[in-house]
Every structure is written in structure tokens, then in C-alpha cells.
Design an enzyme around this catalytic site. Structure first.
Site, mmCIF file in Angstrom:
data_model
loop_
_atom_site.group_PDB
_atom_site.id
_atom_site.type_symbol
_atom_site.label_atom_id
_atom_site.label_comp_id
_atom_site.label_asym_id
_atom_site.label_seq_id
_atom_site.Cartn_x
_atom_site.Cartn_y
_atom_site.Cartn_z
ATOM 1 N N ASP A 69 0.815 -1.212 0.000
ATOM 2 C CA ASP A 69 0.000 0.000 0.000
ATOM 3 C C ASP A 69 0.848 1.260 0.000
ATOM 4 O O ASP A 69 0.605 2.180 -0.782
ATOM 5 C CB ASP A 69 -0.938 0.014 1.217
ATOM 6 C CG ASP A 69 -2.038 -1.031 1.097
ATOM 7 O OD1 ASP A 69 -2.022 -1.811 0.132
ATOM 8 O OD2 ASP A 69 -2.911 -1.057 1.986
ATOM 9 N N ARG B 258 1.545 6.350 17.399
ATOM 10 C CA ARG B 258 1.341 7.375 16.382
ATOM 11 C C ARG B 258 2.032 8.699 16.681
ATOM 12 O O ARG B 258 2.583 9.329 15.772
ATOM 13 C CB ARG B 258 -0.150 7.594 16.133
ATOM 14 C CG ARG B 258 -0.905 6.339 15.681
ATOM 15 C CD ARG B 258 -0.125 5.522 14.712
ATOM 16 N NE ARG B 258 -0.888 4.450 14.081
ATOM 17 C CZ ARG B 258 -0.318 3.518 13.341
ATOM 18 N NH1 ARG B 258 1.007 3.504 13.174
ATOM 19 N NH2 ARG B 258 -1.049 2.579 12.781
ATOM 20 N N ASP C 201 -6.273 6.426 12.988
ATOM 21 C CA ASP C 201 -4.855 6.715 12.782
ATOM 22 C C ASP C 201 -4.620 7.977 11.976
ATOM 23 O O ASP C 201 -3.694 8.739 12.250
ATOM 24 C CB ASP C 201 -4.167 5.508 12.134
ATOM 25 C CG ASP C 201 -3.976 4.401 13.161
ATOM 26 O OD1 ASP C 201 -3.853 4.726 14.353
ATOM 27 O OD2 ASP C 201 -3.951 3.234 12.767
ATOM 28 N N SER D 92 -6.775 -6.771 8.703
ATOM 29 C CA SER D 92 -5.939 -5.577 8.720
ATOM 30 C C SER D 92 -5.188 -5.606 10.044
ATOM 31 O O SER D 92 -5.797 -5.696 11.109
ATOM 32 C CB SER D 92 -6.839 -4.344 8.626
ATOM 33 O OG SER D 92 -6.088 -3.181 8.868
#
Lengths: 406, 406, 406, 406
Positions: free
Chosen positions: C16, C96, C125, C180
Site C-alpha cells: 500500500d 502514532r 490513525d 488488517s
């Protein structure tokens, strides 16, 4: 009772604590050390020396704690915009931790094993003194004469004075006030007398620090307060120490009838009590601090402060200044004040303190974004749609599943 | 854009929303239903009918919502002593949920698939309207012209009016005020103009609902408010409906210069903005409600209310009246108001609303316990020792293990 | 779109983000800088270099951030006993802010004017990356391809790869997982696939970091964790760095089937989503930290931490690590950890991590007071009467005035 | 002491409370009414009748309160996901208000002027009994023998028994346990003995309600719990009364080693104490309740519940069930449970209770929005940009004014 050798007494020089000196000496056969502090109550403290000496006290501490009081207790408290039960500025509460701390320090210096105070068994002050004392010296003994003795009426007290040759003109300085009063640089309080009926309006002659709004000048007074890290450091550009700031604001506020308060509050010991307060400088400080925060503090930090404030106020009101939870809250509060710098303009007029302007080099107010005029692209109004849509998502899903919102 | 068949517009009858009617008809080729409500803004709503008709509107709703507004929105909010950011009484915020609800109800009645409003993309009101609408009708479409069109200056708007023959004398009723204003029974607000500089003092001529404290009468006005379950039901013994109470308090407060406020607040959309507000009646209500609670509400319930209040205020300010969290908080608040009954005496004088007395048949103030006089054994002062000792235990243990409290 | 000259991309080396490199180069005609970090996800990061080079990237950042990640993010968070919605240990959320910070630092170093990431428009996210980026560099541009492009299906993505000669065997390393996934030293997460039905039990083969409780050893594993100021500094007496501690605990926990979680959580963007998580080390850490606090932390500080924790967790979950409110909360939390020192003994057995012992030189547990045996006067039971009486006073007054408590 | 005419005693039928019967009769020369309740402690209550009769008691109350206990106390508490200090499920705390209520009701029925209990002066239970009693009958007298008498050692107690011919084989039923234990349908607790050393692991033979995880079956047990308005009404489809639910879950949980807890907790009276608990059913209930809420409860309501929970837990732990603040919190909690309906699937295995599925007709989980697959336009990813931009605005403004976020 014979265990106690030496006791440090918070001594005002007034009748009640003079009786306590004698009563301690007699009841506990112990030495008494007196401690008298100027925290801005507006009475001379030096006369306490002769009175204590007359009572046979050998170790006499008389101290000016005004600067420490405002700098280390009042100012940190105001950083939190602290109010108890929506109204009370904690004028009495905030003075107690400092007294407790000095009592213990003096006990350590003089080798005393106990402390004593003149607070009654119904009030909050006993709790504040004693929690502080225990937190700072866990093995200390505490003698609270009002909870122990049988001098439960004014008459018995007078008889005791006569028997023990304690000069009763001590009391005349207080002009036989029908009220129980307490004062320091932050406020003066009134309880008792006709105030015990919450429906009765306080008499005009009761108030001591402020003129009535009706008697205040017909023209407003303007002043500018300069803040650094949440604390006022100057008035109208003149740099002052914390206690000088508060004294000056008390005078300006009092002259304009600012800062009177009449409430019924909930004591920690479980009862409701009526109190009247004059807090001229504190009332101005609170308003002005909120105003400088309004342009310099982040929204979410401000809201979190507002959510924590009642807890912080309660912690101080209940006497837990010297506690881990107070330190924890203070750490959070102080962390937010780095950028709380700038100037607030206040108008005083017949009982009101109103903010009319605020400015700061650290201001977060951004005219280019907030303007109703063309903002030259500083803010994209289209962003609002997505903002609303996602904030509404959970409500829409619920409504879509048949849950009525109304 | 062709999907929308019919849209209900919150229509004031003023210039901006008249432009919106035309713009919607033209841009969306849809039918417009207008909804105009009297919520106490102080302007006639009936004239909106002719204006809407002139714009070709066929379904015109004009309603008097004053009673519902105060009874179902303002009063519940005041039960919580609600203030946003320590100052703001939420006068604008609390009117939006009712408008949103009626917009949706009218959409359902008229078969409309969309609603529209005249709020800008920078403010809170768009959020409040739209969150309410989505919560009540999840599939509704929302058209916010100020976020979509290119009429971004007054000049473009005027040109649009000329092109579309919209009579611009509409705007004359507003006397070309330099301020953006909003009014309802709870308050009138001012934004923009010179207020965009937070250091600039508001001009005296800006204020519309109150005389200046300086111009207020030289003698105070006293009034007595009767509360039932937390709501005022009578003034000076005269029983009134909620909206009549508020109207009367607005008049009395305004006459005495009460309720002006000048703040910088944090909008939900992320910016700070300056606003001035006149909330005469609300200012009196808040003070009085706290006072009646002070004698009738349990301490811990009162404190919990104070801790929840900032969250409740934020919920309303941000537009989440029609949300599960608001209902949850309301349930907690309302649960406490059963015994909040009695009378509060308030003094209004040159800008101040001061509580001078409070009484209640459900009062928890107990003179026999609180008294400084002999209490005949109602309270045992010796209990205080154990109370303090156990409350201090954790502090003493910590200090005993060498942890310094200071 | 032509404004952007250079963009820093959070690059995993996977399919991706490889597509994103190409898409950015093509769509924005800009230079792409890739940033790949080892935060303990368990995959080699060095191979990302060749992949980036193959895509024409000139500035390639590959970094080992494991130590910084655990020391400056995971550990501070665990000091608060942080859990989101009663269950989730915030494994993804806490990684993050560090990525966002490095993206911005690299942007500053390389003169980039934008950052980009591979998070979708439905998840948390994107919010966490972008709030961090904006807080650290307010003028930065953010490109979120998943919100912009039309490669909305796997098929379109594959076609794009073919057209642009991006080797698709990239994806084989992921074994065509139907889930995922996201991993770092704190956890691995699973979403999508059959998990989209909250009633379906997760398949055993999904879990990657832990054996099933059923497969775990039949004998328990004991370990001792040493804390200093709230952080684990040693396991079984062996001093380790923070990330080594976490790695070791992951291994021990995983071997014993500890740390699996299966929940439905509320995303910040407004929807509910099902997620499964393996957090072996974190699960042990949380339990052990609570245990060491149980003997070293003051009661009221502990309770205040518990009251603030949900807010703190939400702040991190929603992406506000780099915010004033997070710093404010952290200041309060860290203030409490000074004495949180000692050792906790934990038993791991077939899915459970159980505390079986705790000791500390700073322990506030006082056997002499707590004992059921004779305490030699350390605690005066008679104090309890006064304690209860005064705590009951408000309740008694209310009952005495006829208010029913039940 | 002669004032008291009749006292209602919470009588277990065990040795200690039998001594209390005699001691009360002797010390206060008063009549004793015994009250013995079955709240699921797992011992017969009927034998208490003969024992009381043997002690000369004329008014003997023996009642089965199991249904009321779980329905009106345990279930409402679990609606809040209540845990004290992150671990404790309040098994002892929640039983006290019911006992207090019945003591007072029996006092009213029998014309008694006092109540008495066998709780020590160091624990929480005295507080819970007495706060409840005072809240329900403000003028009641409370006799707490353990705070008054001098039977402070086991030896003195035995001597007293011998002198007063109280049969000591009473104690044999307790098998000379070294632990102080308390049991009801929610849990059994252990204190004292070797547990007074927090480093010492509890002995396996101590635990009474659960097998050790090691001894539990090698295959998991699955069960399905049906919720209505937040309460479990059926297990595996079989409709049960609240106390039957809890009994069944205790059996299933205990068989699988679920619900053991070993903690150090903070008592209300100021000390830390070590306690071990078995709460098999409660542990399952808590997990399952959170799971059903996870799909049926609004996010903000859930978060507000989480923020209020520590306060609610503390209120119950400290003994304030019968207080305005508990009712206020309960009102908020109960308001949220209307749609908390559905089924949760739980797996029990060797000490763990794990949720593996949840479903509800009122589910707010929306697959069409949450999916990683194509959502057919149910959610517009572009909305996220505006959402993030406006949420970031305050952070960007601050950063733009030079405030560092890190």
C-alpha cells in the site's frame, strides 16, 4: 495528660487564646510557646509579646508572614480560579496550612511535642490546623482546648479570667462585635449573631473592609493588572510583590464596594453555616485571572482546569493542602500557566469588578481567523461540514436504529 | 444538488435569511418552507409572513415558542447552575436545540427532505443546528448557504438582492449595527466590529437591554423569588409561567444595570472569539438558584453537581443537547432538585445582583447545630477528634515513612 | 496541487505505501522522502531501503525507534494505568505520536512542506498522525491518499501496480491475511474479515503473538518486576532498558497465552469497530503497576488518578498526545510516581497474569496498624466513632428533616 | 448507658456475635433482637434461631434476602461496571446497605432504639452499617462492641464465653480458619493470617469457592448471557431471577477457576489492607456487561460512565449507598441502560472469563459503515479532513504563535 512537656500555641494575643495559654499551663503542666503571625489581619502583632510575657511565656515567636502567605499559598490557589461551592474564595482556608507549617517548624525548633490552637470543635479550622500538623509531623500531639474544656460559655470564660487574673480588656479591642471574625490579607469573615438566620440580611455596620456600593464613588476606577505565569506582578505598570499587590487591590476594591459575599456553605464537619465575607482584592484577582487565561490558555486545558477546580477547592477547604492530591492537582495547574502572561483592564464601580480589556504577547486570540470580515483564507468554512458530519455520526447511527433523541 | 425537493429554513425575516430563501429556490430548484419563531428576541415575528409570501413561499410557519423555550430548555439548564468557561450563561446555545427540533418536526409534517439555516461556517450555531437535526432525523440533508455560496461580502449580498429584487430596507430595522447580534428571552449577544480587538472596551451605546450601572437608580431594588423543584415559580409572591418569570427578571435586571458580560470564549470549531452579552434575568436566576440550593441541597450532591457542571455546560455549548450524554447528566441533575424549594431575596443595585436572604421549609440549615451559642448537645465536639484522626491517618503513615508533605 | 514540492511519507515497505510513493510522485509531481521505523513490529525495516530506491526515492530514512518508543511513550502512559473503554491498552494509539513527530522532524530536515501516510479515512490513525503533525508544524500540508484517490478496491490497486510496475509480491509477505493488522512493541491488532461480525469468535489461527491458553504450559511461570518511579527497570533482578523489558514480557506473556483481547470499541470518527489485540507484555505491566501502586501510593492520589484516567486514555486514543491537556494530565500523573518503587511478583498461567506478591521499601502498608492481632495502640478504634458520626451528620440532618434516604 | 431499652443486632449465629448478645444484655441491661439474613453466604441461617433462643432472645428475625440483595443492590451496581481501585468488585461493600436497612426496619417494627453489629473498629464495615443506619433513622443509637469492650484478644473472648456459658463449639463450624472471612452471593473474602504480609502468596487451601486454574477442566465452558436494560435475565436461554443468575455464574465460574483476586486496598478509615477475594459470578458479569454495552451504548455516554465510575465505586465502598450522591449517580447510570439489551457469549477456561461474541437487536455497531470493504457511500471519507482540520485548529494556532507542543 502528663506526657506533654511543651506545646506551641497559635496565639492571637486576644482573650480566648490568652485563656488557652493559662489553661494549657495549668491543665497539662507544660511549657507554652506562643506563635503570632502577621498574615495581614490588620492588627498589630507586636503587642502579643507583652501579653505572652505577662502569662509567663518564655519562647515567643512573632513573625511577618505576609509575603510568604500570598506568594506560596494565595497565588498558587488563584492560578486554579478556585471557588468553593460557586461562591467562596477560601480566604480562611488558605491561611491555615501556613500556620500549621510554622507551628510544626517551631515545635521542631523548640523541642515541643504538641501544638494547640483556639479553633472550636464545630468548625473547619480545627481540621485544617490538625491535618496540616499531622501531615508534617506524624507523631505530634494536638491539644484543642475548645473540644476538651468546660469553659463553654462566655460567662465561664470570664470567670476563668478573673480567677486567673487574665486582663479582660483584651477583648475591648474587638469592640464587642457580635460576630465571630477572621481576617488575613485575602479576606475578612463574619459568622454568628444575626447571621445565624439565613433569611436575615447582614447589617451595613457589620462590614469592615469595604464601603457599601451605595457609598462608593459615583465614578468608576480603572486599573491594569500585569500577569506573569498566571500571577499578578504589577498594577498600572508598577511592579509589586505578591502581598503588596493584594493589599493594593484590597484598598482599591474596598473603596469601590467590591468583594462582599453572603452565603450558606457546607462545612467539612457536616453542617451548613452562614458566612459573610469581604474579599475585595481576591474578587478582582479571580476575574482578571480568568480574563488573561481567556486569551492565553488552550481551550481543552482551560476546560480541564474547570473540571478539576471544584475538587481542588474542596481539597483546600477541607484542610488537605499538605496532601499528595493537592500536590498532584497543583502540578497539573501550574503546568498550564507558562504562557498566562499579559495585561487585563478592570473597571471597579459600586460593587462590581468588570473586565473591559485584555491583551498579551502570547495571545491565542487570532483576529485573522475570528473575524466576521474576509479572513483571506485563514479558515476554510468548508471544513466545518466534515467536522459536523463526523461529530454527528454516532447520533445519526443511533437515530437510524430507531432510538429517539428527544 | 437536484436531489432536494423541499427545504425548511430557519427564517428570521431579516435580509440574510431572505436572500437565503431566494438562493435556495434558485440553486436547488426546490420548494422552501419558512419557520419563524418568537423565542423572546424582542422583534415581531408576524411581519415575516408577508416577507416570506413575497418571496414565493407557500408553507409558512410562525410560532410563539417562548413558554416552551424557557420551560423545557432554559429552566432545566439553570438547575445545573450552568456557566461555560466560568462566565458565559449560554444564552445563544440553549435556544438552538429547540429551533433544530421544530425544523425537523416541520420537515416531517411538510415532507421536506432538507433543512437550512443562516449560520456562518465559523461559528458554533451551525454545529448546534446540525447536530440537533441529525440526531432527530438522521437522513436529513442540511444546506448551510454560508459554507457554500460565494456571497462572501456585504457588497455581493447587496448585488444579489438587487438582481433578485429582494427589498433591502429589511436591514434598516437593524439600524446598521456594526455588531452581529442574537437575542432571545435569555440574552442578547454582540460580536464583531470593534469587539474584534479584545483590548477595546465595548461602547456604551452597544448595549440594548440594560442601562449602564452608572445610569441605574440610586436606590436598590429588592425582590423575592420562589422556587419549586429548582425552578422559579413566583416573583414577590406572584405566580408566573417560566417565560413570564424570565421576562420580568430581564426587565428588573436591565433597569438596574445587571447582567452585562464581556468575554473571550473558546468556540467548538477551534478559535477564540470575543463576545459581549446581556443576560439580566439569567444572572439573577443563577445567583438565586445557587442560594436556594445552599440551604436545601446535600453537600455531596452539590459538590458532584459542581464537578459535572463544566461538562454539562460544554455539552450544551457544543450543540449536544439532543444526545445521550446530556440526558444522562440531566437525569443526575434533576434527581437532586426534589427539595430545592423555598424563597430567595435578592438585591439589585447598579450592576450587581446580590443574595441577601434565603429560607425554605426543606432547609437543611440547622441553627441548633450551627450555632456559636450553646447547642444543648445537638453536636458533640469530641466527635471531631476521631474524625480528624482517621482522616489524617494516611497522611501520618506517609510522613512516618519519611515522605515529606511539603 | 502543484504547491507541494516535497513530502515525507510514513513508509512501511509494504504494497500500500509503495503504491502511495508512486501515486504521490505522479499526482503531486513532488519529491517523496520515505521514513521507515522499527518500533518493534517484528519485521525487518532495512528491506524498505531497496524498495524505496526502486521507486526512485532519494532521501530514505530508516530508524530504530524502539527504545524511544517505550521509554517516552509507552512507559509514561502506563504510569496512569491507562485503559480505553475498560479494556483496550492503546497499543496502536501510543505509537502514532512518535511517528508524527519524526515525520515533522524529517520534514524540517529535508525542507519538505508536506507529510503523507497510509491510513484510511475511516479510522483513528489518520487523526492521530495529522493532529500530531499540525501541533508540531502548523503550516504543514497533509496528504492522505486514501481520502483522495479512487483506488478504493483491491482490484484497482492491483491494476495501478501493474500499470506502474510496482512488484506485487510485496504483499506475499503478509500471507494474504484476511485481517488488517498493526504491530509494534506494545501489541499487534487485527481488524476486518470475519471480525466484522461481532458475534463471530476469532479464529485460533488469527493470533500471532501468543499461544492459546489451551496450548500454554501446564505449569505456571513466576516473575518479579522491579519498579522505579512507576517504571519497570528489571525482570527477575536483571536490569533492562524499557524496550528490552517490554520485549521480554511479550515473550513470557505470549508463551503463557496472556494478553488476548476481543472488543468492540468506539472510534473517534464516530463509529463502532471490532478489534482483536494481543498485548502480552502490556497486560502484565498494567497489573503489576497497579500492584506496586497499591502499596506505595496514597489513597487519594490513587483515586484521583483513577478519575482522570479515562480522560487521559481518551486523549491518547483520539490523537491528542501533543496537546496541552495531555501535558497537564501527565504532569499530575508523574507527580505521583516518586515513591512508586518496589517489586511485584506475577504468576502467568494459561492466559492469566495474576499478582501474588508486592513489596517496597517505600510501602505505605503498615502491618502494625492493619493487623487483626493486637496493634499495641497504633490505632485507636474509638476514633472511628467520631469519624462516622461527623461523616453521617449531613445524612442525619436530612433524615431528621423528613427526607427519606431510600 | 441505661438509656437503651432494646437493640437490634446483626447476628450471624457465630461465636463473636453470640458473645455480643450476652455482652449487650449485660452491659446495657437491654433487650436484644437478633437479625440473621441469608444473603447467599452459603451457611444455613435457621440454626441461628436455637442459638439466639438459648441466649434468651425473644424477638428473632431470620430472613432470606437473596433475591432482594442481587436485584436491588448487586445488579444496579454492575450497571456501572463498578470496580474499586481498578480491581475490587465490592462484594462486601454492597451487602452492607441492605443489612443496615433491615436493621432499621426491624428497629422500627420492634420499637428498638439502638442497633448493634460485630464489625471491628478498624474496618470499613462499621462505617457502612452505621452510615446506613443514621441515614435511615437519624436518632438511632449505635453500639459497636468491638470499639467499646475490652475483649480484645481471642483468649479474653474465650474466658468470657466460659464465664457466661456460651458454647464455644460454635466456632468449630469455621474450622479454625486463620482468616477473617465474609461471604455473600457476590463473593467470599479473606483477610488476616499470612495475608498480612503483602509479599506472601495466598495458600491454595485458603480458597473455598473456586478450584485453582491448574485444577480446572482442560476444556473451556461457553455460556450465553442475555441482558435486558443492563441486567442479566437468562443464561443459555434459560430465564432466571437475579439471585439465581448469580448463583449459577458462581458455580460455573468457580468450576473454571474464575474470579480469584489478591490485592492491597485503601480502607476508608485510612489504612491499607490486604485482601483476597473470590467473585466468580461477578467477574463474568462485569466482563459481559461491558461487552453488551460495547455494542449498544453511545460512545459519550459510555465515556461519561467510565469517568463517573470511580466516584460511584468509592461512594459504595465508603458506605454511602443511602446518600443523595449515590442516588444522583444511579439516576445517571440507569438512564443509559434502556437499550443495553442483547446476548453475550463468554468462554471460561482455567481462570479466565473471555468475551468471544456479542449481539443485540439494538446494536449500534453498523457493519455497513465500519467495513473495510466498499461501504456504498455510507460514510464519506472526505468528511474526515474537515473533522481533523477543525479539531487541530487550536493546536495549529498555538504552534503558529511559537508554542512548542513537544
Amino acid at each position: 495528660m502528663s506526657d506533654i512537656k511543651k506545646v506551641v500555641l497559635a496565639y492571637s494575643g486576644g482573650l480566648d487564646t490568652s485563656v488557652i495559654v493559662k489553661w494549657l499551663q495549668e491543665t497539662y503542666a507544660c511549657e507554652v510557646v506562643t506563635f503570632t503571625a502577621d498574615i495581614g489581619q490588620g492588627e498589630e502583632v507586636e503587642p502579643a509579646r507583652a501579653k505572652a510575657q505577662a502569662l509567663g511565656v518564655k519562647e515567643i515567636y512573632i513573625e511577618d508572614l505576609r509575603e510568604e502567605f500570598v506568594r506560596d499559598y494565595v497565588y498558587p490557589m488563584f492560578r486554579a480560579n478556585t471557588i468553593y461551592e460557586g461562591e467562596y474564595l477560601l480566604g480562611t482556608s488558605i491561611a491555615r496550612p501556613l500556620i500549621a507549617k510554622r507551628l510544626i517548624e517551631i515545635a521542631n525548633e523548640t523541642g515541643a511535642d504538641a501544638i494547640s490552637h483556639g479553633a472550636t470543635g464545630k468548625g473547619n479550622d480545627q481540621v485544617r490546623f490538625e491535618l496540616g500538623a499531622y501531615a508534617l509531623k506524624p507523631g505530634v500531639k494536638v491539644i484543642a482546648p475548645w473540644r476538651e474544656w468546660d469553659l463553654t460559655s462566655r460567662e465561664k470564660l470570664m470567670n476563668y479570667c478573673e480567677e486567673h487574673q487574665i486582663p479582660v480588656d483584651f477583648s475591648k479591642s474587638k469592640k464587642k462585635s457580635p460576630y465571630s471574625m477572621d481576617a488575613n490579607l485575602l479576606h475578612i469573615s463574619y459568622e454568628g449573631g444575626i447571621l445565624e438566620d439565613p433569611w436575615a440580611e447582614a447589617e451595613e455596620e457589620m462590614w469592615r473592609w469595604s464601603v457599601s456600593p451605595e457609598e462608593a464613588p459615583d465614578t468608576p476606577t480603572y486599573l491594569e493588572l500585569t500577569f506573569e505565569k498566571g500571577d499578578v506582578v504589577a498594577i498600572d505598570g508598577e511592579r509589586l510583590k505578591p502581598h503588596e499587590v493584594l493589599a493594593k487591590l484590597n484598598q482599591l476594591g474596598g473603596d469601590n464596594g467590591v468583594g462582599r459575599l453572603d452565603i450558606v456553605e457546607n462545612r467539612y464537619v457536616g453542617m451548613k453555616s452562614r458566612g459573610c465575607y469581604e474579599t475585595p482584592g481576591g474578587t478582582i484577582l479571580l476575574r482578571a485571572h480568568r480574563a488573561i487565561e481567556s486569551i492565553t490558555l488552550d481551550r481543552e486545558a482551560a476546560h480541564l482546569k474547570d473540571e478539576l477546580m471544584p475538587k481542588y477547592a474542596k481539597t483546600i477547604y477541607n484542610g488537605y493542602w499538605w496532601s499528595p492530591e493537592r500536590r498532584m492537582l497543583q502540578a497539573a495547574i501550574d503546568e498550564t500557566q507558562t504562557f498566562v502572561n499579559g495585561v487585563v483592564r478592570v473597571k471597579l464601580y459600586k460593587g462590581s469588578a468588570t473586565v473591559v480589556g485584555r491583551k498579551s504577547e502570547q495571545s491565542l486570540f487570532d483576529e485573522s481567523i475570528a473575524t466576521f470580515e474576509d479572513d483571506a483564507g485563514a479558515y476554510d468554512q468548508k471544513d466545518a461540514e466534515g467536522f459536523i458530519k463526523l461529530n454527528a455520526l454516532r447520533l445519526r447511527i443511533a437515530a437510524g436504529k430507531g432510538r429517539s433523541a428527544s
